[in-house]
Each structure stands twice: as structure tokens, then as C-alpha cells.
Motif scaffolding. Sequence first.
Motif, PDB file in Angstrom:
ATOM      1  N   GLN A 187     -22.810  10.108   2.017  1.00  0.00           N
ATOM      2  CA  GLN A 187     -22.556   8.842   1.358  1.00  0.00           C
ATOM      3  C   GLN A 187     -23.822   8.350   0.655  1.00  0.00           C
ATOM      4  O   GLN A 187     -24.936   8.609   1.101  1.00  0.00           O
ATOM      5  CB  GLN A 187     -22.126   7.791   2.384  1.00  0.00           C
ATOM      6  N   TYR A 206       0.832  -1.203   0.000  1.00  0.00           N
ATOM      7  CA  TYR A 206       0.000   0.000   0.000  1.00  0.00           C
ATOM      8  C   TYR A 206       0.867   1.254   0.000  1.00  0.00           C
ATOM      9  O   TYR A 206       0.601   2.212  -0.729  1.00  0.00           O
ATOM     10  CB  TYR A 206      -0.904  -0.028   1.235  1.00  0.00           C
ATOM     11  N   THR A 223      -9.197  14.604  -0.951  1.00  0.00           N
ATOM     12  CA  THR A 223      -9.006  13.466  -0.062  1.00  0.00           C
ATOM     13  C   THR A 223     -10.245  13.267   0.802  1.00  0.00           C
ATOM     14  O   THR A 223     -10.729  14.210   1.427  1.00  0.00           O
ATOM     15  CB  THR A 223      -7.779  13.681   0.847  1.00  0.00           C
ATOM     16  N   HIS A 265     -13.185  10.028   6.165  1.00  0.00           N
ATOM     17  CA  HIS A 265     -14.565   9.626   6.455  1.00  0.00           C
ATOM     18  C   HIS A 265     -15.069  10.110   7.810  1.00  0.00           C
ATOM     19  O   HIS A 265     -16.251  10.417   7.966  1.00  0.00           O
ATOM     20  CB  HIS A 265     -14.696   8.110   6.366  1.00  0.00           C
ATOM     21  N   CYS A 275      -8.669  10.692  -3.647  1.00  0.00           N
ATOM     22  CA  CYS A 275      -8.290   9.556  -2.801  1.00  0.00           C
ATOM     23  C   CYS A 275      -9.405   9.295  -1.795  1.00  0.00           C
ATOM     24  O   CYS A 275      -9.605  10.103  -0.877  1.00  0.00           O
ATOM     25  CB  CYS A 275      -6.977   9.846  -2.085  1.00  0.00           C
ATOM     26  N   PRO A 276     -10.147   8.200  -1.946  1.00  0.00           N
ATOM     27  CA  PRO A 276     -11.318   7.951  -1.107  1.00  0.00           C
ATOM     28  C   PRO A 276     -11.003   7.253   0.208  1.00  0.00           C
ATOM     29  O   PRO A 276     -11.914   6.824   0.909  1.00  0.00           O
ATOM     30  CB  PRO A 276     -12.176   7.053  -1.999  1.00  0.00           C
ATOM     31  N   ASP A 277      -9.726   7.140   0.569  1.00  0.00           N
ATOM     32  CA  ASP A 277      -9.348   6.301   1.716  1.00  0.00           C
ATOM     33  C   ASP A 277      -8.401   7.019   2.687  1.00  0.00           C
ATOM     34  O   ASP A 277      -7.433   6.444   3.157  1.00  0.00           O
ATOM     35  CB  ASP A 277      -8.691   5.016   1.228  1.00  0.00           C
ATOM     36  N   TYR A 278      -8.678   8.269   2.975  1.00  0.00           N
ATOM     37  CA  TYR A 278      -7.959   9.057   3.981  1.00  0.00           C
ATOM     38  C   TYR A 278      -6.589   9.575   3.514  1.00  0.00           C
ATOM     39  O   TYR A 278      -6.139  10.611   3.986  1.00  0.00           O
ATOM     40  CB  TYR A 278      -7.720   8.256   5.278  1.00  0.00           C
ATOM     41  N   LYS A 323       0.896   4.082  -2.909  1.00  0.00           N
ATOM     42  CA  LYS A 323       0.466   5.462  -2.643  1.00  0.00           C
ATOM     43  C   LYS A 323       1.574   6.479  -2.886  1.00  0.00           C
ATOM     44  O   LYS A 323       1.312   7.585  -3.378  1.00  0.00           O
ATOM     45  CB  LYS A 323      -0.022   5.589  -1.194  1.00  0.00           C
TER      46      LYS A 323
END
Length: 298
Positions: free
Chosen positions: A105, A5, A43, A46, A27-30, A9
Motif C-alpha cells: 500500500q 451496494y 480484485t 486486503h 475492484c479495490p474492495d474485496y 456491484k
Amino acid sequence: FQIRYLIYKQIQLPLKILFSNADYVICPDYIAPYCTFNAKRITVVHDSLFWDYKKNYSVLWRKYFITLINLGLNKGTQIITTSNYSKKNLIKILGNHRSINFVYQSFNFYKTSSSNYKTPENYLLHIGSFEKRKDLITLVKAFKLVDDPNLKLVLAGAQIINGNYEVLDEIKTFIFQNKLEGKVILAGYVSREEASILYKNARIYVFPSIDEGFGIPILEALSFSVPVICSDIDVFREIGDDYVEYFKAGDSISLSKKIVSVLKSINLKQKNNMNYLNKFSRKNFIKGFEEIILDSND
């Protein structure tokens, strides 16, 4: 996995951005790459749970993950979160100098017409991991106070979080001490198809959390016309609005009274949820991102 990962990234993704001459990277994952060249960063962070509930995570892993989050945030980063509640929390943590917006969401839950998955005939439902902040013990205590010998409680979801058995052990101990074996069903992890059957046949969906970033199970349950009872925390009032019943967070007596009240309701199945659920449609989700991208171009 974490090594792969990190390489993706911080090395592979920046190279893709460079060679594609991208205008934006979402980037949907922090975590966004440290280097995005001329591409603007969007970014998705969530929620603020990594900061608010330190004990839920390994010390070293949490420090590593938050370091990566901060590494990917620069002056021009547009941060998107999932609710106005999470936006307020992130402003407190990351500072009001950051550009932070929220986009609700969307959900597109899988509904199966047939399945061999068996459910009880008469049950309350919760689907979610056994984390301390989910406050499942309050739900189990409230269930015990409900005087209905035929009613059962199904708790579905991952039971061991990051090697932590604390919540599971607390629930099992309460079940044993109060002779609730067979009445409280610990279903474990369930597939989307199995979750669909559980929602469809539930009498009530109960969401007792003391903190969440959003609360998709509210929408999933409402999409099956299942009544929902939530703790009265701000984010649930934001997402559930008047389509959900509320009880005092952490209060098992308040929750038990609400369960009894809803079970006695003549119109147990709610049929007027669909117009409200359109607020959380994929179309509105995409529109929210489009508006943020266009605004950042001005």
C-alpha cells in the motif's frame, strides 16, 4: 447501503463493463461482480481478517460478505493483497491454485501546519479501532509499568466495533482499578488533521496488534520521524524492517521495557526514514499494478 451496494456491484457495474467494452475491471474492495463478460478481473483482498476473526463480525453479515467475495472469484481472477504476509494467509484460505500477488500500500498522509487540536505534552500514541486483535489492553498494562508520572497514553480511534463494547469495557475497567484516569486518554475517533497533530507531537507510536494485514500507522508515524514500537509479528517485521523497535507480542513487561529503552534513547526522533518510506510511494504502488496487468496480458 448494502442493498444499493449489491445492485451496483452485480447489475450496474457489469453493464458499465459491457457497454464500455472494458479490458480489465479492478475492484479495490474485496468484491468483484459475478459477471464481467470479457473483462479480466483484478480484485484487491486486503487481508484474511474476515476468515481469521469471525467473532469480530455479525454472523449473517460475515456469511453474506464472504459469499460475495467467493462469487466474484473465478479461475482467471488476479487477486492482489497488501503484503507478503497476507498473501501467505490468503493462499491457505483460498487455495494455491489462485493467482495471488501483493502490492505494498502507498500512503500520502495529511500534514497540517496549524490546528486548534490540543494534545498532552508528553505521551505515547496509538491510533486505531478498539478491536480485540489490536491488543490494546497489553499496551495499557505496559504503560502502567512505566515509571514516569508525567507520561500519558493516548488511544485514538473508534471504540465500539459492530456494536461490541468488550475491548472498551476491559480498558475502562483496568483504568478505574489502577487509578489511571487522566493518564490514559481515550480520544475517540479523530479526523486526519487531528491524527496529524497527534503523530507530530507523540514521543513514541506503539502498535501492539497480534495480527494485521499491513500496518499503515507504522509508515505514518515514521513519516513524522516518530519512533515506533511494534509487536514482533511477521507482518510488522515485513513492513517496519529495521526502522522499528519490537517487543514480544502480548507481553506487557516486554513492551514496558522497550518503551523505557526508547524514551532514554539520545536520538529519539529518527531522521533517516524517508528513503525507506519511498518503498511505499504512490509511484511504486502504481508500478506494482502495472506490472501485474502486463503480466496477465502475456
